[in-house]
Design an enzyme around this catalytic site. Structure first.
Site, PDB file in Angstrom:
ATOM      1  N   ASN A   1     -12.967  42.977 -29.072  1.00 15.36           N
ATOM      2  CA  ASN A   1     -13.224  44.412 -28.838  1.00 15.36           C
ATOM      3  C   ASN A   1     -12.376  44.935 -27.674  1.00 15.36           C
ATOM      4  O   ASN A   1     -12.579  46.059 -27.234  1.00 15.36           O
ATOM      5  CB  ASN A   1     -14.713  44.669 -28.575  1.00 15.36           C
ATOM      6  CG  ASN A   1     -15.204  44.044 -27.276  1.00 15.36           C
ATOM      7  OD1 ASN A   1     -14.495  43.251 -26.653  1.00 15.36           O
ATOM      8  ND2 ASN A   1     -16.403  44.407 -26.851  1.00 15.36           N
TER       9      ASN A   1
ATOM     10  N   TYR B   1     -23.102  34.656 -14.772  1.00 11.72           N
ATOM     11  CA  TYR B   1     -22.217  34.238 -15.872  1.00 11.72           C
ATOM     12  C   TYR B   1     -22.530  32.802 -16.312  1.00 11.72           C
ATOM     13  O   TYR B   1     -22.721  32.536 -17.506  1.00 11.72           O
ATOM     14  CB  TYR B   1     -20.731  34.337 -15.449  1.00 11.72           C
ATOM     15  CG  TYR B   1     -19.873  33.374 -16.226  1.00 11.72           C
ATOM     16  CD1 TYR B   1     -19.623  33.587 -17.583  1.00 11.72           C
ATOM     17  CD2 TYR B   1     -19.376  32.208 -15.641  1.00 11.72           C
ATOM     18  CE1 TYR B   1     -18.889  32.671 -18.324  1.00 11.72           C
ATOM     19  CE2 TYR B   1     -18.640  31.296 -16.374  1.00 11.72           C
ATOM     20  CZ  TYR B   1     -18.407  31.529 -17.718  1.00 11.72           C
ATOM     21  OH  TYR B   1     -17.699  30.612 -18.459  1.00 11.72           O
TER      22      TYR B   1
ATOM     23  N   LYS C   1     -24.198  30.793 -20.064  1.00 16.57           N
ATOM     24  CA  LYS C   1     -23.707  29.626 -20.817  1.00 16.57           C
ATOM     25  C   LYS C   1     -24.825  28.598 -21.007  1.00 16.57           C
ATOM     26  O   LYS C   1     -24.831  27.862 -21.997  1.00 16.57           O
ATOM     27  CB  LYS C   1     -22.522  28.988 -20.094  1.00 16.57           C
ATOM     28  CG  LYS C   1     -21.300  29.882 -20.021  1.00 16.57           C
ATOM     29  CD  LYS C   1     -20.601  29.988 -21.356  1.00 16.57           C
ATOM     30  CE  LYS C   1     -19.341  30.810 -21.258  1.00 16.57           C
ATOM     31  NZ  LYS C   1     -18.588  30.918 -22.494  1.00 16.57           N
TER      32      LYS C   1
ATOM     33  N   THR D   1     -18.924  25.780 -20.419  1.00 18.22           N
ATOM     34  CA  THR D   1     -18.346  25.571 -19.093  1.00 18.22           C
ATOM     35  C   THR D   1     -18.942  24.345 -18.409  1.00 18.22           C
ATOM     36  O   THR D   1     -20.103  23.992 -18.632  1.00 18.22           O
ATOM     37  CB  THR D   1     -18.592  26.817 -18.214  1.00 18.22           C
ATOM     38  OG1 THR D   1     -18.074  26.580 -16.921  1.00 18.22           O
ATOM     39  CG2 THR D   1     -20.068  27.157 -18.091  1.00 18.22           C
TER      40      THR D   1
HETATM   41  P1  NAD Z   1     -10.975  36.376 -21.192  1.00 20.47           P
HETATM   42  O1  NAD Z   1     -11.871  37.381 -20.557  1.00 20.47           O
HETATM   43  O2  NAD Z   1      -9.527  36.408 -20.857  1.00 20.47           O
HETATM   44  O3  NAD Z   1     -11.121  36.485 -22.792  1.00 20.47           O
HETATM   45  C1  NAD Z   1     -12.326  36.784 -23.441  1.00 20.47           C
HETATM   46  C2  NAD Z   1     -11.994  37.704 -24.619  1.00 20.47           C
HETATM   47  O4  NAD Z   1     -13.204  38.021 -25.327  1.00 20.47           O
HETATM   48  C3  NAD Z   1     -11.380  39.034 -24.149  1.00 20.47           C
HETATM   49  O5  NAD Z   1     -10.210  39.316 -24.880  1.00 20.47           O
HETATM   50  C4  NAD Z   1     -12.491  40.055 -24.434  1.00 20.47           C
HETATM   51  O6  NAD Z   1     -11.977  41.344 -24.751  1.00 20.47           O
HETATM   52  C5  NAD Z   1     -13.250  39.403 -25.590  1.00 20.47           C
HETATM   53  N1  NAD Z   1     -14.666  39.785 -25.680  1.00 20.47           N
HETATM   54  C6  NAD Z   1     -15.610  39.721 -24.700  1.00 20.47           C
HETATM   55  N2  NAD Z   1     -16.792  40.178 -25.173  1.00 20.47           N
HETATM   56  C7  NAD Z   1     -16.591  40.504 -26.473  1.00 20.47           C
HETATM   57  C8  NAD Z   1     -17.434  41.039 -27.487  1.00 20.47           C
HETATM   58  N3  NAD Z   1     -18.719  41.355 -27.254  1.00 20.47           N
HETATM   59  N4  NAD Z   1     -16.919  41.242 -28.733  1.00 20.47           N
HETATM   60  C9  NAD Z   1     -15.610  40.940 -28.991  1.00 20.47           C
HETATM   61  N5  NAD Z   1     -14.759  40.464 -28.057  1.00 20.47           N
HETATM   62  C10 NAD Z   1     -15.251  40.251 -26.811  1.00 20.47           C
HETATM   63  O7  NAD Z   1     -11.596  34.943 -20.880  1.00 20.47           O
HETATM   64  P2  NAD Z   1     -10.930  33.501 -21.047  1.00 20.47           P
HETATM   65  O8  NAD Z   1     -10.505  33.036 -19.702  1.00 20.47           O
HETATM   66  O9  NAD Z   1      -9.973  33.513 -22.160  1.00 20.47           O
HETATM   67  O10 NAD Z   1     -12.203  32.655 -21.448  1.00 20.47           O
HETATM   68  C11 NAD Z   1     -12.537  32.483 -22.823  1.00 20.47           C
HETATM   69  C12 NAD Z   1     -13.806  31.647 -22.935  1.00 20.47           C
HETATM   70  O11 NAD Z   1     -13.579  30.374 -22.330  1.00 20.47           O
HETATM   71  C13 NAD Z   1     -14.994  32.273 -22.210  1.00 20.47           C
HETATM   72  O12 NAD Z   1     -16.155  32.139 -23.000  1.00 20.47           O
HETATM   73  C14 NAD Z   1     -15.106  31.466 -20.956  1.00 20.47           C
HETATM   74  O13 NAD Z   1     -16.439  31.397 -20.533  1.00 20.47           O
HETATM   75  C15 NAD Z   1     -14.576  30.109 -21.360  1.00 20.47           C
HETATM   76  N6  NAD Z   1     -13.970  29.383 -20.229  1.00 20.47           N
HETATM   77  C16 NAD Z   1     -12.898  29.903 -19.552  1.00 20.47           C
HETATM   78  C17 NAD Z   1     -12.365  29.203 -18.481  1.00 20.47           C
HETATM   79  C18 NAD Z   1     -11.216  29.732 -17.654  1.00 20.47           C
HETATM   80  O14 NAD Z   1     -10.870  29.108 -16.630  1.00 20.47           O
HETATM   81  N7  NAD Z   1     -10.599  30.838 -18.023  1.00 20.47           N
HETATM   82  C19 NAD Z   1     -12.902  27.955 -18.124  1.00 20.47           C
HETATM   83  C20 NAD Z   1     -13.989  27.452 -18.838  1.00 20.47           C
HETATM   84  C21 NAD Z   1     -14.510  28.178 -19.907  1.00 20.47           C
HETATM   85  N1  USQ Z   2     -12.413  29.681  -4.754  1.00 13.74           N
HETATM   86  C1  USQ Z   2     -11.705  29.610  -3.560  1.00 13.74           C
HETATM   87  N2  USQ Z   2     -10.723  30.515  -3.342  1.00 13.74           N
HETATM   88  C2  USQ Z   2     -10.390  31.471  -4.259  1.00 13.74           C
HETATM   89  C3  USQ Z   2     -11.103  31.525  -5.484  1.00 13.74           C
HETATM   90  C4  USQ Z   2     -12.113  30.611  -5.694  1.00 13.74           C
HETATM   91  O1  USQ Z   2     -11.957  28.762  -2.697  1.00 13.74           O
HETATM   92  O2  USQ Z   2      -9.474  32.253  -3.991  1.00 13.74           O
HETATM   93  C5  USQ Z   2     -13.471  28.689  -5.000  1.00 13.74           C
HETATM   94  C6  USQ Z   2     -14.813  29.258  -5.435  1.00 13.74           C
HETATM   95  O3  USQ Z   2     -15.602  29.619  -4.319  1.00 13.74           O
HETATM   96  C7  USQ Z   2     -15.378  28.090  -6.238  1.00 13.74           C
HETATM   97  C8  USQ Z   2     -14.154  27.468  -6.893  1.00 13.74           C
HETATM   98  O4  USQ Z   2     -13.036  27.920  -6.129  1.00 13.74           O
HETATM   99  O5  USQ Z   2     -15.900  27.121  -5.386  1.00 13.74           O
HETATM  100  C9  USQ Z   2     -13.955  27.818  -8.341  1.00 13.74           C
HETATM  101  O6  USQ Z   2     -13.874  29.225  -8.492  1.00 13.74           O
HETATM  102  P1  USQ Z   2     -13.081  29.842  -9.746  1.00 13.74           P
HETATM  103  O7  USQ Z   2     -13.170  31.336  -9.643  1.00 13.74           O
HETATM  104  O8  USQ Z   2     -11.744  29.226  -9.850  1.00 13.74           O
HETATM  105  O9  USQ Z   2     -13.933  29.275 -10.979  1.00 13.74           O
HETATM  106  P2  USQ Z   2     -15.389  29.634 -11.519  1.00 13.74           P
HETATM  107  O10 USQ Z   2     -15.993  30.782 -10.820  1.00 13.74           O
HETATM  108  O11 USQ Z   2     -16.183  28.387 -11.553  1.00 13.74           O
HETATM  109  O12 USQ Z   2     -15.089  30.115 -13.006  1.00 13.74           O
HETATM  110  C10 USQ Z   2     -13.962  29.681 -13.770  1.00 13.74           C
HETATM  111  C11 USQ Z   2     -13.849  30.609 -14.987  1.00 13.74           C
HETATM  112  C12 USQ Z   2     -15.100  30.452 -15.843  1.00 13.74           C
HETATM  113  C13 USQ Z   2     -15.294  28.991 -16.196  1.00 13.74           C
HETATM  114  C14 USQ Z   2     -15.323  28.101 -14.964  1.00 13.74           C
HETATM  115  C15 USQ Z   2     -15.266  26.620 -15.318  1.00 13.74           C
HETATM  116  O13 USQ Z   2     -13.708  31.967 -14.547  1.00 13.74           O
HETATM  117  O14 USQ Z   2     -14.954  31.228 -17.033  1.00 13.74           O
HETATM  118  O15 USQ Z   2     -16.494  28.825 -16.907  1.00 13.74           O
HETATM  119  O16 USQ Z   2     -14.131  28.345 -14.186  1.00 13.74           O
HETATM  120  S1  USQ Z   2     -16.202  25.636 -14.214  1.00 13.74           S
HETATM  121  O17 USQ Z   2     -15.871  26.041 -12.843  1.00 13.74           O
HETATM  122  O18 USQ Z   2     -15.839  24.260 -14.449  1.00 13.74           O
HETATM  123  O19 USQ Z   2     -17.596  25.914 -14.491  1.00 13.74           O
END
Ligand code: NAD
Ligand code: USQ
Length: 397
Positions: A32, A189, A193, A145
């Site tokens: 979306n 958030y 999950k 996550t």
């Molecule tokens: P992102 O925000 O870049 O992508 C999410 C996408 O989903 C976006 O394009 C958004 O528009 C779409 N979206 C959100 N709600 C929606 C809805 N209701 N209907 C349709 N589309 C919708 O995030 P990402 O970093 O690509 O993460 C993707 C998934 O992976 C997430 O579920 C996140 O929790 C998980 N994840 C991400 C990380 C990370 O480090 N980025 C780490 C662990 C898990």
């Molecule tokens: N942190 C810093 N400095 C920064 C940013 C973050 O020290 O500039 C610290 C935060 O306080 C935290 C750690 O780095 O202790 C991780 O933060 P992050 O923003 O890199 O990651 P997090 O909030 O855990 O979320 C990200 C993704 C999320 C995913 C998650 C995986 O945004 O979608 O689920 O990583 S995990 O951490 O393994 O749960």
């Protein structure tokens, strides 16, 4: 395989859609575009200039001859359209990325907390309910996550892949049971999950939906071989205080001469995976689904763990960047151990891409190339977990 990629315009979803398309799967992206609207709300843009979704798909066709479909649909709100889409496309599988994924964004205010819960929990439930209503056998691969386990709950004991065997004392002796690892979320958030996990357990048991839940660590890097084929396919790179994740932030900060923003002592240990391995893991999970009636199949999608302080020192040594130890805006343990079991992907053939100078430099080059797109006022994390917690001033204003 016919695959719907929910959230396929996002940071993980876009390179996954391309990787699966390149591997010969028939892909339709469902998104979306809410992530692009949140950029507008936060008055920040991806460090990399990402193209509109239709332009992205047109360029992919031009470069590879492969067609990717796109449907603009809100999975949390447009339930009937979702059921109709399943009936129309008849996919073999959905990969579900479509959630609000930033912990700091989810803690901004009541509106963001409520949006995150409504969007993530309703979205996941709608997907499961629509699969059952469609009567189709659609396998689900969900991006969960590592944060569902929390940090430090079990000391140095290894975190299992989803399930824990426990002993329950009874008058007739101890009973052995396998339970979902206790949930210990650190943000609204991450809490969504943990709620997803219960939805999955119920639908796998009651309706025999085939579900894989990938407990992914923090993703770093930006490009994959497919997104690097053309500048117009470039992946998103979040650097701001709400959406930017720690290692990409450190590397981008080093590229523009900003001090590295370590929260607190940097004693936090976290799990990491490069975006190139994210897309490979998802392909492996898709191609190895559980059988009907199996419990939810959980993988820890992690290739390495690092203490933040060590990461900052490594980036600083490579680039000469200063390190700034800032008041931690989050409520989290100052120090923790993290020992993660990650056997399942290795057993299925994943050859992990681990942190190397070359990969850090590749990401730093992207930071340097697009340095003029950075808004310095968006770098410091300003969202606090509790009223009264301290934030830091901008360091380069
Ligand atoms: P992102 O925000 O870049 O992508 C999410 C996408 O989903 C976006 O394009 C958004 O528009 C779409 N979206 C959100 N709600 C929606 C809805 N209701 N209907 C349709 N589309 C919708 O995030 P990402 O970093 O690509 O993460 C993707 C998934 O992976 C997430 O579920 C996140 O929790 C998980 N994840 C991400 C990380 C990370 O480090 N980025 C780490 C662990 C898990
Ligand atoms: N942190 C810093 N400095 C920064 C940013 C973050 O020290 O500039 C610290 C935060 O306080 C935290 C750690 O780095 O202790 C991780 O933060 P992050 O923003 O890199 O990651 P997090 O909030 O855990 O979320 C990200 C993704 C999320 C995913 C998650 C995986 O945004 O979608 O689920 O990583 S995990 O951490 O393994 O749960």
């Amino acid at each position: 395989m016919k695959v719907l990629v929910l959230g396929g315009d996002g940071f993980c979803g876009w390179p996954t859609a391309l990787h699966l398309s390149q591997a010969g799967h028939d892909i339709t992206i469902v998104d979306n575009l809410s992530r692009r609207f949140i950029d507008v709300e936060l008055e920040v843009e991806s460090l990399t200039p990402i193209q509109p979704i239709h332009e992205r798909i047109t360029v992919w066709k031009e470069k590879t001859g492969k067609q990717i479909g796109f449907v603009n649909l809100d999975i949390a709100k447009e339930y009937t359209r979702l059921v109709d889409l399943f009936l129309d496309v008849q996919p073999d599988a959905v990969v579900h990325f479509a959630e609000q994924r930033a912990a700091p964004y989810s803690m901004r205010d009541s509106a963001a907390k409520r949006y995150t819960v409504d969007n993530n929990v309703s979205g996941t439930h709608n997907v499961l309910c629509a699969i059952v209503e469609s009567g189709l056998d659609i396998a689900v691969v969900h991006l969960g996550t590592m944060g569902v386990y929390g940090y430090g709950w079990s000391g140095t004991a290894p975190i299992p892949e989803g399930y824990l065997t426990v002993s329950v004392p009874t008058p007739d002796g101890d009973l052995e049971r396998e339970i979902l690892h206790p949930a210990n979320p650190g943000s609204v958030y991450h809490m969504t999950k943990t709620l997803d996990q219960l939805l999955f357990a119920f639908y796998a048991k009651n309706d025999l939906v085939r579900i894989t839940d990938l407990h992914q660590g923090i993703v770093w890097g930006t490009q994959t071989p497919e997104t690097a084929l053309d500048d117009r396919l470039i992946n998103r790179f979040d650097y701001d205080g709400d959406y930017g994740t720690v290692l990409n932030r450190f590397i981008m900060q080093a590229a523009i001469g900003h001090p590295l923003t370590v929260h607190g002592t940097g004693g936090q240990t976290r799990a990491f995976i490069h975006i190139r391995d994210t897309v490979r893991c998802i392909q492996i999970a898709l191609e190895n689904p559980p059988a009907k009636g199996d419990q939810v199949s959980v993988f820890n999608q992690v290739t390495e763990t690092h203490r933040l302080k060590d990461l900052a020192e490594m980036v600083s040594k490579l680039t000469g960047a200063e390190i700034a130890y800032l008041p931690n805006p989050r409520k989290e343990a100052a120090e923790n151990d993290l020992n993660v079991t990650r056997e399942r992907f290795l057993a299925l053939g994943l050859n992990p891409t681990t942190l190397s100078e070359g990969l850090v430099e590749e990401t730093r080059d992207i930071g340097a190339k697009y340095a003029d797109r950075v808004d310095l006022s968006k770098i410091i994390a300003k969202t606090v977990w509790n009223a009264g917690m301290e934030t830091s001033p901008d360091l380069m204003s």
